[in-house]
Write a protein that holds these residues in place. Structure first.
Motif, PDB file in Angstrom:
ATOM      1  N   LEU A  64       0.799  -1.224   0.000  1.00  0.00           N
ATOM      2  CA  LEU A  64       0.000   0.000   0.000  1.00  0.00           C
ATOM      3  C   LEU A  64       0.838   1.284   0.000  1.00  0.00           C
ATOM      4  N   PRO A  65       1.925   1.395   0.765  1.00  0.00           N
ATOM      5  CA  PRO A  65       2.698   2.649   0.705  1.00  0.00           C
ATOM      6  C   PRO A  65       3.151   3.006  -0.708  1.00  0.00           C
ATOM      7  N   HIS A  66       3.563   1.994  -1.464  1.00  0.00           N
ATOM      8  CA  HIS A  66       3.987   2.250  -2.848  1.00  0.00           C
ATOM      9  C   HIS A  66       2.780   2.608  -3.719  1.00  0.00           C
ATOM     10  N   GLN A  67       1.664   1.901  -3.522  1.00  0.00           N
ATOM     11  CA  GLN A  67       0.469   2.175  -4.311  1.00  0.00           C
ATOM     12  C   GLN A  67      -0.032   3.600  -4.082  1.00  0.00           C
ATOM     13  N   LEU A  68      -0.002   4.048  -2.836  1.00  0.00           N
ATOM     14  CA  LEU A  68      -0.481   5.394  -2.532  1.00  0.00           C
ATOM     15  C   LEU A  68       0.380   6.445  -3.220  1.00  0.00           C
ATOM     16  N   ARG A  69       1.677   6.219  -3.261  1.00  0.00           N
ATOM     17  CA  ARG A  69       2.548   7.178  -3.940  1.00  0.00           C
ATOM     18  C   ARG A  69       2.245   7.221  -5.434  1.00  0.00           C
ATOM     19  N   TRP A  70       2.013   6.049  -6.044  1.00  0.00           N
ATOM     20  CA  TRP A  70       1.670   6.025  -7.473  1.00  0.00           C
ATOM     21  C   TRP A  70       0.325   6.696  -7.732  1.00  0.00           C
ATOM     22  N   LEU A  71      -0.647   6.418  -6.887  1.00  0.00           N
ATOM     23  CA  LEU A  71      -1.968   7.017  -7.079  1.00  0.00           C
ATOM     24  C   LEU A  71      -1.910   8.535  -6.939  1.00  0.00           C
ATOM     25  N   ARG A  72      -1.139   9.021  -5.966  1.00  0.00           N
ATOM     26  CA  ARG A  72      -1.007  10.473  -5.795  1.00  0.00           C
ATOM     27  C   ARG A  72      -0.278  11.103  -6.972  1.00  0.00           C
ATOM     28  N   ALA A  73       0.636  10.351  -7.583  1.00  0.00           N
ATOM     29  CA  ALA A  73       1.346  10.879  -8.747  1.00  0.00           C
ATOM     30  C   ALA A  73       0.403  11.086  -9.929  1.00  0.00           C
ATOM     31  N   GLU A  74      -0.641  10.271  -9.988  1.00  0.00           N
ATOM     32  CA  GLU A  74      -1.622  10.408 -11.074  1.00  0.00           C
ATOM     33  C   GLU A  74      -2.567  11.572 -10.826  1.00  0.00           C
ATOM     34  N   ALA A  75      -3.078  11.683  -9.592  1.00  0.00           N
ATOM     35  CA  ALA A  75      -4.040  12.733  -9.236  1.00  0.00           C
ATOM     36  C   ALA A  75      -4.219  12.712  -7.728  1.00  0.00           C
TER      37      ALA A  75
END
Length: 626
Positions: free
Chosen positions: A532-543
């Protein structure tokens, strides 16, 4: 159809026989070259036909020999001009088509697919007045309606003033909303900075034609490089993710904004736009709202549209009832689908609730509700009226050979969304044998919300069903996550992509019942805690994720523990050789990216790996460096 082939009336032709016989019969009826054939055999597919939205034809021929394609039929009726004809190709009377392949979900055999939707179509056809004759060339109607002209004048007057404004236009298909946008833009002076955008340029084709100028800018360009704009017009807005619409508003704080969308049609009802975006837009200031009711391409008295809408329940509404200070006793029951198909009032109350509450509901969902194997409906009734509905699907209990095929990527599970994601994304072989009940959609009557009915209905479903686990999948919001968590559901997966229309990441939540399911949930949550920590960073990078969502996703997760080398390599091999997506092995991939690169690794390859797995850049940024 009643009313005859008048200038603004449209006729329904019912042609029966073999596919070849109905093809020849349809061709013999047509004396016009303006025709569209929707057929997997001898025409365009429904997906290809969608590229013609906004256009009109003298004749539209729909092939139903393979069963009722409700979306195709709902789309087709909007294409037919006044004076034209809708031609349905059907098997001989009394002959049912083969089971709908779209509803065949393993391990159910094709014989388990119902035929209630088809029988409903047959009753509808039997009630339709017979039509014969020919479809000739139709004179196009040159004038719009009075309400369209009033809308053009209102938009032009608003846009001609200095300052900002927000306008919303809602209309069913064929009402001239896109033409109205174009006509209003055409009236603006040459110095006015006007931008028209949409999900695709094809979606804005009609507005562009009436604007008589090339005002279109691709959506990505408008968001990436917001230039000074006086008027920004967004056509078919309901097809765009809500965060994208919000970003357009925030990027143009001083512009006149106009959002237009279809409010009823084959592709859904625009409810996501209305329920989520429009409420948000109102919270930011005054919004001028317009509705177009009168059709342009045919007379308002033409009964064809209303008849098709009745067949497909496009006009279904929740039951007419108001809440009481002390509600009457609520009655839970699991509906018999044969009885549901025969009870038009009950069917429309149930489907009306789903249409009202969910942005994704389409006519095809009516067929799925009636005929798909494993689906069932639970309702709460108050005073004999449906006030809450939960559509659920029985999944899992799969044979070992099928489980292996799915985990290896050799097969996908049609109609088993929960089982499929647990097998393909989480690679949990043990999940395949478990019996699952997936909550597909749950809806509460708008007059009875915030009174605990959703929880009461979910509790009733939990008591009535006996699986190994209950599960649900949805676009994540803090409120819905909290609602499910209060019922004993636990988050086990966060998707790496955002929903096409909501812009929210999809999540999976599970309520274990059996000991085997509890063990599965603990394994899944430990994997989620690592990823999840990595996923959250990717999701925030998108929007942006939105207030509170990241915190809601982290609630109750165990402290992450590292994987041993063997388990990590097994995860990576599953990603490389099977269907597992990168977000499902995010921790292992990012750890691998931290190790020294091979000396002969190409520089571009190293830059891509670093951007995505070390710096957690968005895919858009990754593509930019290539």
């Amino acid at each position: 159809m009643a009313g005859g082939p008048g200038a603004g009336q449209r006729r329904l032709f019912v042609l029966r026989g073999t596919p070849e016989q109905t093809r020849l019969a349809a061709a013999a009826c047509l004396r016009t070259t303006s025709q569209l054939w929707i057929s997997a055999r001898d025409g365009v597919s429904p997906r290809q036909a969608a590229g013609h939205l906004g256009a009109g034809f003298d004749a539209v021929v729909v092939d139903l020999h393979q069963g009722l394609d409700a979306n195709a039929l709902g789309m087709a009726v909007g294409f037919v001009r006044g004076g034209g004809g809708l031609l349905l190709r059907l098997p001989p009377a009394g002959v049912r088509p083969p089971p709908d392949a779209r509803l065949c979900a393993p391990p159910h055999p094709a014989s388990a697919v119902g035929h209630r939707a088809w029988d409903r179509l047959e009753r509808w056809v039997a009630d339709a007045p017979r039509t014969s004759g020919f479809v000739d060339r139709v004179e196009r109607r040159a004038q719009g309606t009075r309400e369209q002209a009033e809308l053009v004048a209102a938009l032009h007057a608003r846009w001609a003033k200095r300052g900002r404004s927000a306008s919303v236009v809602l209309a069913a298909r064929g009402r001239g909303k896109s033409a109205a946008l174009g006509l209003a833009m055409a009236k603006l002076p040459a110095g006015c900075r006007v931008v028209l955008t949409a999900g695709t340029e094809a979606s804005a084709r009609t507005a562009l034609r009436f604007a008589e100028a090339d005002l279109f800018r691709p959506l990505d360009a408008v968001l990436a490089e917001p230039a000074p704009t006086d008027v920004l017009v967004v056509d078919e807005a309901a097809r765009l993710p809500v965060p994208t619409l919000q970003a357009l508003v925030e990027a143009h704080p001083d512009a006149h904004l106009a959002f237009a969308t279809t409010s009823q049609g084959y592709e859904g009802t625009g409810r996501g736009f209305i329920l989520r975006f429009l409420d948000w837009l109102r919270s930011r200031g005054p919004v001028s709202e317009h509705r177009l009711l009168d059709p342009i391409r045919w007379d308002g008295s033409c009964p064809l549209e209303s008849r098709v809408a009745a067949l497909l329940a496009l006009d279904a509404r929740p039951a007419a009832c108001a809440p009481q200070p002390h509600p009457p006793e609520l009655c839970h029951r699991r509906l018999d689908r044969d009885a549901l198909a025969a009870d038009e009032v009950l069917l429309r109350e149930v489907f009306g609730l789903l249409v009202h509450a969910h942005y994704r509901t389409t006519p095809d969902d009516l067929v799925r509700i009636l005929d798909a194997p494993g689906f069932s409906l639970h309702v709460l009734e108050a005073g004999g009226r449906v006030v809450a509905v939960n559509l659920v699907a029985a999944e899992g209990a799969l044979p070992p050979a099928l489980v292996q095929a799915v985990v290896s990527g050799r097969q996908r599970l049609r109609g088993q969304a929960l089982a499929d994601t647990l097998l393909t994304h989480a690679a949990c072989l043990d999940a395949g044998s478990l019996r699952m009940i997936r909550s597909v959609r749950i809806a509460v009557h708008p007059a009875w919300r915030r009174r605990g009915l959703g929880r009461s209905l979910a509790d009733a479903v939990h008591a009535a069903e006996c699986p190994d686990l209950f599960g649900t999948m949805f676009g994540a919001t803090p409120g819905v996550i909290a609602f499910r968590r209060a019922q004993g559901y636990r988050l086990v997966r966060v998707g790496g992509a955002r929903g096409e229309r909501t812009g929210e990441p999809s999540v999976v939540m599970v309520r274990p019942v059996s000991a085997a399911a509890e063990t599965l949930v603990q394994t899944l949550r430990q994997a989620l805690a690592r990823n999840l920590p990595h996923q959250l960073r990717w999701l925030r990078a998108e929007a942006p994720l939105g207030d509170g969502l990241a915190a809601a996703l982290r609630v109750g997760l165990p402290a992450p523990t590292g994987q041993d080398v063997g388990a990590s390599l097994e995860s990576l091999q599953g990603y490389l050789r099977g269907p597992r997506p990168s977000d499902a092995v995010a921790s292992a991939l990012c750890e691998l990216a931290q190790t020294p690169a091979p000396p002969d690794q190409p520089a571009l390859e190293a830059a891509i790996i670093r951007a995505r797995l070390v710096d957690h850049r968005s895919w858009r940024e990754v593509v930019a460096i290539t």
